[in-house]
Motif scaffolding. Structure first.
Motif, PDB file in Angstrom:
ATOM      1  N   PHE A 190       0.844  -1.194   0.000  1.00  0.00           N
ATOM      2  CA  PHE A 190       0.000   0.000   0.000  1.00  0.00           C
ATOM      3  C   PHE A 190       0.878   1.242   0.000  1.00  0.00           C
ATOM      4  O   PHE A 190       1.973   1.248   0.555  1.00  0.00           O
ATOM      5  N   CYS A 191       0.346   2.299  -0.610  1.00  0.00           N
ATOM      6  CA  CYS A 191       1.116   3.524  -0.723  1.00  0.00           C
ATOM      7  C   CYS A 191       0.155   4.704  -0.857  1.00  0.00           C
ATOM      8  O   CYS A 191      -0.894   4.587  -1.492  1.00  0.00           O
ATOM      9  N   LEU A 192       0.511   5.833  -0.251  1.00  0.00           N
ATOM     10  CA  LEU A 192      -0.244   7.075  -0.419  1.00  0.00           C
ATOM     11  C   LEU A 192       0.297   7.789  -1.662  1.00  0.00           C
ATOM     12  O   LEU A 192       1.502   8.023  -1.788  1.00  0.00           O
ATOM     13  N   VAL A 193      -0.594   8.129  -2.576  1.00  0.00           N
ATOM     14  CA  VAL A 193      -0.210   8.829  -3.802  1.00  0.00           C
ATOM     15  C   VAL A 193      -0.750  10.257  -3.712  1.00  0.00           C
ATOM     16  O   VAL A 193      -1.955  10.480  -3.850  1.00  0.00           O
ATOM     17  N   PRO A 194       0.118  11.238  -3.447  1.00  0.00           N
ATOM     18  CA  PRO A 194      -0.346  12.625  -3.304  1.00  0.00           C
ATOM     19  C   PRO A 194      -0.974  13.157  -4.589  1.00  0.00           C
ATOM     20  O   PRO A 194      -0.671  12.688  -5.699  1.00  0.00           O
ATOM     21  N   TRP A 195      -1.833  14.151  -4.429  1.00  0.00           N
ATOM     22  CA  TRP A 195      -2.447  14.794  -5.578  1.00  0.00           C
ATOM     23  C   TRP A 195      -1.389  15.572  -6.353  1.00  0.00           C
ATOM     24  O   TRP A 195      -0.491  16.187  -5.779  1.00  0.00           O
ATOM     25  N   SER A 196      -1.489  15.552  -7.674  1.00  0.00           N
ATOM     26  CA  SER A 196      -0.614  16.347  -8.525  1.00  0.00           C
ATOM     27  C   SER A 196      -1.436  16.941  -9.651  1.00  0.00           C
ATOM     28  O   SER A 196      -2.021  16.207 -10.465  1.00  0.00           O
ATOM     29  N   ALA A 197      -1.472  18.263  -9.721  1.00  0.00           N
ATOM     30  CA  ALA A 197      -2.232  18.943 -10.766  1.00  0.00           C
ATOM     31  C   ALA A 197      -1.585  18.773 -12.130  1.00  0.00           C
ATOM     32  O   ALA A 197      -2.216  19.025 -13.164  1.00  0.00           O
ATOM     33  N   ALA A 198      -0.324  18.325 -12.163  1.00  0.00           N
ATOM     34  CA  ALA A 198       0.382  18.170 -13.438  1.00  0.00           C
ATOM     35  C   ALA A 198      -0.039  16.917 -14.192  1.00  0.00           C
ATOM     36  O   ALA A 198       0.283  16.763 -15.371  1.00  0.00           O
ATOM     37  N   ILE A 199      -0.754  16.009 -13.524  1.00  0.00           N
ATOM     38  CA  ILE A 199      -1.149  14.745 -14.148  1.00  0.00           C
ATOM     39  C   ILE A 199      -2.522  14.903 -14.808  1.00  0.00           C
ATOM     40  O   ILE A 199      -3.485  15.325 -14.155  1.00  0.00           O
ATOM     41  N   SER A 200      -2.594  14.540 -16.091  1.00  0.00           N
ATOM     42  CA  SER A 200      -3.849  14.724 -16.824  1.00  0.00           C
ATOM     43  C   SER A 200      -4.299  13.476 -17.569  1.00  0.00           C
ATOM     44  O   SER A 200      -5.346  13.485 -18.209  1.00  0.00           O
ATOM     45  N   HIS A 201      -3.507  12.376 -17.482  1.00  0.00           N
ATOM     46  CA  HIS A 201      -3.845  11.170 -18.238  1.00  0.00           C
ATOM     47  C   HIS A 201      -3.684   9.949 -17.336  1.00  0.00           C
ATOM     48  O   HIS A 201      -2.782   9.912 -16.494  1.00  0.00           O
ATOM     49  N   GLU A 234      -0.217   8.568 -17.064  1.00  0.00           N
ATOM     50  CA  GLU A 234       0.650   9.391 -16.231  1.00  0.00           C
ATOM     51  C   GLU A 234       0.410   9.102 -14.753  1.00  0.00           C
ATOM     52  O   GLU A 234       1.356   9.056 -13.955  1.00  0.00           O
ATOM     53  N   LEU A 235      -0.855   8.893 -14.393  1.00  0.00           N
ATOM     54  CA  LEU A 235      -1.187   8.591 -13.005  1.00  0.00           C
ATOM     55  C   LEU A 235      -0.597   7.252 -12.582  1.00  0.00           C
ATOM     56  O   LEU A 235      -0.070   7.109 -11.472  1.00  0.00           O
ATOM     57  N   GLN A 236      -0.660   6.251 -13.467  1.00  0.00           N
ATOM     58  CA  GLN A 236      -0.069   4.950 -13.161  1.00  0.00           C
ATOM     59  C   GLN A 236       1.442   5.059 -12.968  1.00  0.00           C
ATOM     60  O   GLN A 236       2.012   4.469 -12.046  1.00  0.00           O
ATOM     61  N   ALA A 237       2.090   5.823 -13.857  1.00  0.00           N
ATOM     62  CA  ALA A 237       3.540   5.997 -13.739  1.00  0.00           C
ATOM     63  C   ALA A 237       3.893   6.749 -12.459  1.00  0.00           C
ATOM     64  O   ALA A 237       4.891   6.425 -11.786  1.00  0.00           O
ATOM     65  N   TYR A 238       3.093   7.729 -12.106  1.00  0.00           N
ATOM     66  CA  TYR A 238       3.312   8.497 -10.873  1.00  0.00           C
ATOM     67  C   TYR A 238       3.143   7.597  -9.654  1.00  0.00           C
ATOM     68  O   TYR A 238       3.957   7.638  -8.716  1.00  0.00           O
ATOM     69  N   ALA A 239       2.093   6.771  -9.658  1.00  0.00           N
ATOM     70  CA  ALA A 239       1.865   5.854  -8.544  1.00  0.00           C
ATOM     71  C   ALA A 239       3.016   4.865  -8.419  1.00  0.00           C
ATOM     72  O   ALA A 239       3.474   4.553  -7.310  1.00  0.00           O
ATOM     73  N   GLN A 240       3.504   4.362  -9.548  1.00  0.00           N
ATOM     74  CA  GLN A 240       4.629   3.426  -9.503  1.00  0.00           C
ATOM     75  C   GLN A 240       5.868   4.105  -8.916  1.00  0.00           C
ATOM     76  O   GLN A 240       6.590   3.488  -8.116  1.00  0.00           O
ATOM     77  N   ALA A 241       6.097   5.351  -9.277  1.00  0.00           N
ATOM     78  CA  ALA A 241       7.240   6.084  -8.726  1.00  0.00           C
ATOM     79  C   ALA A 241       7.091   6.264  -7.212  1.00  0.00           C
ATOM     80  O   ALA A 241       8.080   6.165  -6.469  1.00  0.00           O
ATOM     81  N   CYS A 242       5.863   6.495  -6.745  1.00  0.00           N
ATOM     82  CA  CYS A 242       5.628   6.629  -5.300  1.00  0.00           C
ATOM     83  C   CYS A 242       5.948   5.324  -4.585  1.00  0.00           C
ATOM     84  O   CYS A 242       6.573   5.316  -3.515  1.00  0.00           O
ATOM     85  N   PHE A 243       5.501   4.202  -5.160  1.00  0.00           N
ATOM     86  CA  PHE A 243       5.797   2.894  -4.571  1.00  0.00           C
ATOM     87  C   PHE A 243       7.298   2.638  -4.523  1.00  0.00           C
ATOM     88  O   PHE A 243       7.839   2.193  -3.500  1.00  0.00           O
ATOM     89  N   GLU A 244       7.969   2.880  -5.634  1.00  0.00           N
ATOM     90  CA  GLU A 244       9.399   2.584  -5.698  1.00  0.00           C
ATOM     91  C   GLU A 244      10.201   3.468  -4.763  1.00  0.00           C
ATOM     92  O   GLU A 244      11.211   3.038  -4.191  1.00  0.00           O
TER      93      GLU A 244
END
Length: 264
Positions: free
Chosen positions: A81-92, A95-105
């Protein structure tokens, strides 16, 4: 926070993959029937699901589980489990999946190759709770379902099933939701109408250990303590803690059955 991998068919069987055993329950109309469980021992050098899947195959064969709908509930042992902060720069979504993966890693300090990420639906501006599930486990469950002519309706972390079932009992305001599985706890902290933290921690099955874990988590919250809600279906007794008890444990000797009944 309702996220799972599902189709739209109704369920007939419910499989629980616990930390050290697997179990299966069945619906007959409005009647619930617990068919049984099977323990397994995992090799320290292998992922837990590598031992869970053969145990599940044997259990399904033992009870002649065939030709129906099924859903699977996963212990926290199989999930990250991981908290994925809000980012206004994400629009697709990609992109959200890649951002979530970066948070996990960043959190686990290792690549997330071979894991599937599912995110909770939240309003704009709010953090999401993300769950990573082993792709090999999901494929193994699908193969077992096909072997037994079962339609795999959903695969869901028990945390999500428990929270969704208990959410109507949570009052408005800041809170800490604690899921106390046998020997492992998951804590969800919400404040200001948004998720602030998700934490998974090994924890002894004692009131003292659980209380200490809750107090340490609340210290991160600040001066005002949040309301604490506790869901402990795998416990044979009711914990004597300063927390609102959700879904009181059934008088079951099998913790997997207790988990199933709590959300069935």
């Amino acid at each position: 926070m309702s996220h799972s991998l599902r189709d739209h068919a109704s369920t007939r069987y419910c499989i629980v993959l616990g930390a050290e055993g697997v179990g299966v329950g069945r619906w007959h109309g409005n009647q619930h029937q617990w068919l049984g469980s099977r323990a397994f021992t995992s090799d320290a050098n292998e992922p837990a699901w590598a031992a869970a899947l053969p145990a599940l195959a044997a259990l399904l064969g033992e009870h002649a589980v065939r030709a129906g709908q099924c859903q699977v509930l996963l212990s926290a042992r199989y999930s990250r489990f991981c908290l994925v902060p809000w980012s206004a720069a994400i629009s697709h979504p990609r992109e959200l999946q890649a951002y979530a993966q970066a948070c996990f890693e960043n959190l686990y300090a290792q690549p997330l190759d071979g894991w599937r990420i599912v995110l909770s639906p939240e309003p704009a501006g709010a953090a999401r709770i993300a769950t990573a599930l082993p792709e090999a486990l999901l494929q193994g469950l699908q193969a077992l379902a096909q072997d037994n002519r079962l339609r795999l309706r959903s695969v869901q972390p028990y945390l999500m099933a428990a929270y969704n079932r208990c959410s109507a009992q949570l009052q408005a305001g800041d809170f800490l939701f604690v899921l106390a599985e046998p020997r492992r706890s998951v804590l969800l902290l919400a404040a200001g109408g948004a998720w602030q933290q998700v934490l998974t921690q090994g924890c002894a099955d004692s009131d003292q250990a659980l209380q200490a874990l809750i107090e340490r988590t609340c210290e991160l919250y600040g001066e005002h303590m949040p309301q604490v809600y506790l869901h402990a279906p795998g416990r044979g007794d009711v914990p004597q803690l300063a927390a609102v008890q959700l879904c009181q444990p059934a008088s079951e000797t099998d913790p997997l059955c207790a988990m199933w009944r709590a959300v069935a």
